[in-house]
Design a protein around this motif. Sequence first.
Motif, PDB file in Angstrom:
ATOM      1  N   PRO A 261       0.668  -1.198   0.120  1.00  0.00           N
ATOM      2  CA  PRO A 261       0.114   0.112   0.165  1.00  0.00           C
ATOM      3  C   PRO A 261       0.667   1.368   0.022  1.00  0.00           C
ATOM      4  CG  PRO A 261      -0.184  -0.908   2.054  1.00  0.00           C
ATOM      5  CD  PRO A 261       0.864  -1.883   1.338  1.00  0.00           C
ATOM      6  N   ARG A 262       0.547   2.333  -0.752  1.00  0.00           N
ATOM      7  CA  ARG A 262       1.035   3.406  -0.890  1.00  0.00           C
ATOM      8  C   ARG A 262       0.823   4.769  -0.062  1.00  0.00           C
ATOM      9  NH1 ARG A 262       5.341   1.694  -4.507  1.00  0.00           N
ATOM     10  NH2 ARG A 262       4.910  -0.075  -4.891  1.00  0.00           N
ATOM     11  N   LEU A 263       1.475   5.414   0.654  1.00  0.00           N
ATOM     12  CA  LEU A 263       0.733   6.829   1.331  1.00  0.00           C
ATOM     13  C   LEU A 263       0.183   7.733   0.114  1.00  0.00           C
ATOM     14  CD1 LEU A 263       3.350   7.740   3.936  1.00  0.00           C
ATOM     15  CD2 LEU A 263       1.096   6.754   4.462  1.00  0.00           C
TER      16      LEU A 263
ATOM     17  N   ALA B 212      -0.493   3.426   5.464  1.00  0.00           N
ATOM     18  CA  ALA B 212      -0.586   3.403   4.106  1.00  0.00           C
ATOM     19  C   ALA B 212      -1.807   2.508   3.907  1.00  0.00           C
ATOM     20  CB  ALA B 212       0.702   2.463   3.541  1.00  0.00           C
ATOM     21  N   ILE B 213      -2.081   1.493   4.930  1.00  0.00           N
ATOM     22  CA  ILE B 213      -3.271   0.569   4.715  1.00  0.00           C
ATOM     23  C   ILE B 213      -4.526   1.554   4.869  1.00  0.00           C
ATOM     24  CG2 ILE B 213      -4.743  -1.023   6.091  1.00  0.00           C
ATOM     25  CD1 ILE B 213      -2.805  -2.564   4.449  1.00  0.00           C
ATOM     26  N   ARG B 215      -4.874   4.767   4.547  1.00  0.00           N
ATOM     27  CA  ARG B 215      -5.053   5.344   3.490  1.00  0.00           C
ATOM     28  C   ARG B 215      -5.741   4.727   2.167  1.00  0.00           C
ATOM     29  NH1 ARG B 215      -2.878  10.476   0.343  1.00  0.00           N
ATOM     30  NH2 ARG B 215      -5.059  10.709  -0.774  1.00  0.00           N
ATOM     31  N   GLU B 216      -5.511   3.630   2.127  1.00  0.00           N
ATOM     32  CA  GLU B 216      -6.407   2.639   1.166  1.00  0.00           C
ATOM     33  C   GLU B 216      -7.599   2.332   1.438  1.00  0.00           C
ATOM     34  OE1 GLU B 216      -4.624  -0.413  -1.094  1.00  0.00           O
ATOM     35  OE2 GLU B 216      -3.345   1.151  -1.519  1.00  0.00           O
TER      36      GLU B 216
END
Lengths: 270, 320
Positions: A261-263, B212-213, B215-216
């Motif tokens: 996953p990307r920021l 990051a997770i 954010r998804e």
Amino acid sequence: MTGPLLEVRGLTATVTTRREVIQAVRGISFDINADEAVGFVGESGCGKSVTAKALMRLAPEGASIGLGGSVAFWGQDLLGLGEDEMRDLRGRRIAMVFQDPMTSLNPVMSIGAQMGDMLRRHLGLSVKDARERSIELLALVGIPDPADRIDDFPHQFSGGQRQRVLIAIAISCEPDLLIADEPTTALDVTVQAQILRLLLRLREERGMGLMLITHDFGVVAGMVDRVNVMYRGEIVEAGPVDDVFARPQHAYTRALLDAVPRLHGVGAAR
Amino acid sequence: MTEPLLQVRDLSVLFPARRGAPPVKAVERLSFEIAPGQTLGLVGQSGSGKTTAGRAILQLQKASAGSVRLLGQELTTMRSGELRRMRRHMQFVLQNPYSSLHPRMTIGQILSEPLQVHHTVPKNRIRERVEELLELVNLDPAMIRRYPHEFSGGQRQRVVIARALAVNPDFVVCDEPVSALDVRTQAQIVTLLQSLQEKLGLSYLFIAHDLAIVREMAHRVAVMFRGRIVEMGSAAQVYDSPAHPYTQLLLDAVPVPDPVLQRERLRRPPPDLRFLDGDHCGCVHGIDHARDGTPEWHEVAPGHGVSCRYWPRGTGRDAA
């Protein structure tokens, strides 16, 4: 001394537990040069941690391990060494930092006693010298007021500080190779960044080889020169970290990188 | 603007004094709303109160003050019988798919249990509903007789999700639902949760330490620090223009899977983290808010707020 610091050829590891026999490492070959940092990435069960243990000739907990192939450390065959010689090498020439700093430290011994033990055994320092050296090492890894903290017990330190203490112990005998197995996985992200900076700095100052094992592509990205991607006990892709990240050749590496996953940017939209 | 599905106002949880230690304000005056079909991500470091907040919302942990309204009904003052009936509207999915499934129960038994407890389907339709649930989470209905140990971590988490969805809830608290999983399995579970949200109109409170997770997953994001929400806004607002120094600190610390950028990030001068250690008081600026009075909530932009004494930047200490 010439040649690579570590030269591994066709390494196999068979792990035997009470329940099953697992072919955990299936004939892998790689080098680690002096001063070089090499990353091992892959999913759980891919054999990356068993590889690290195999180099130290240690068995995973509650299991026995059978090794094949060859591991040369400065040209010396490690798999043929006697247990006494191996014990002398472990901690002094090759040191290891694990994921969980709480279980790697002895809870009923002060930090100073644990560090002093190591320094006296491997380097033959006197009690007084070992204590002084321990204080220096704690300062080096960024423990504030080390002279006051040296007699404290592991539970008196925070998670990040305990990992620093473990790193201090690991580098205390100035090893040629540091093996770090998920060294920051149990830590908060801000503390993780501190530990990564510390490892980078120590490597530059002391010129150690680093073998960094992690499932986290972000962690490995900034830390190593080359990376090995492991899948089911084999290295499926190896190369300079910039190349592997920018142009992954193996479908498995691509799938892993795509799943991260990307920021910001692609994939980070909702 | 649609009516919020969940409305939390000034929710506080106080853990009483123990062995001479003072009481701990685990959660302090939490306020937020979640609209139907939306996800609020809750991020923060370990010990920041994320999990306690989730438990207090589900009434699994007694709140010391504040209000939690789900579907317009106040939960904090409900009697246990009423609360039991509300439970079919709110469910949770926890981190560890190994310990949250009973090892001696088949998948079929695990999934029929909530149906029997809540009487949501007639007895003769339970089997059918269980198969439907397995299909919903992309598991083969033939797995109904299997036991949890026969499944991989990702499959087990699918079973946990199916169990949460058995009673057709409106709201699900997901507490670190993917942290124990490998990266590819994580991505699959995230996709599954998103598609279930679209299909069923679910609202999630998505608690995770992995920014990051979140954010998804999240439409909106709240950042917790020491029991308080210090910043909240849309995912884009919080990630792309963070207003609180703690949010900035978290974002800067996340390792990015880009060697050039990540090397550069590690070479930047390290932030001063002394405020994280010590005696649990003092914020990023070293200000003890408890003694100083909690700073008010500033609106940075519509829907984006921050709680920091020194906002906007350049006022207060920074300017001095």
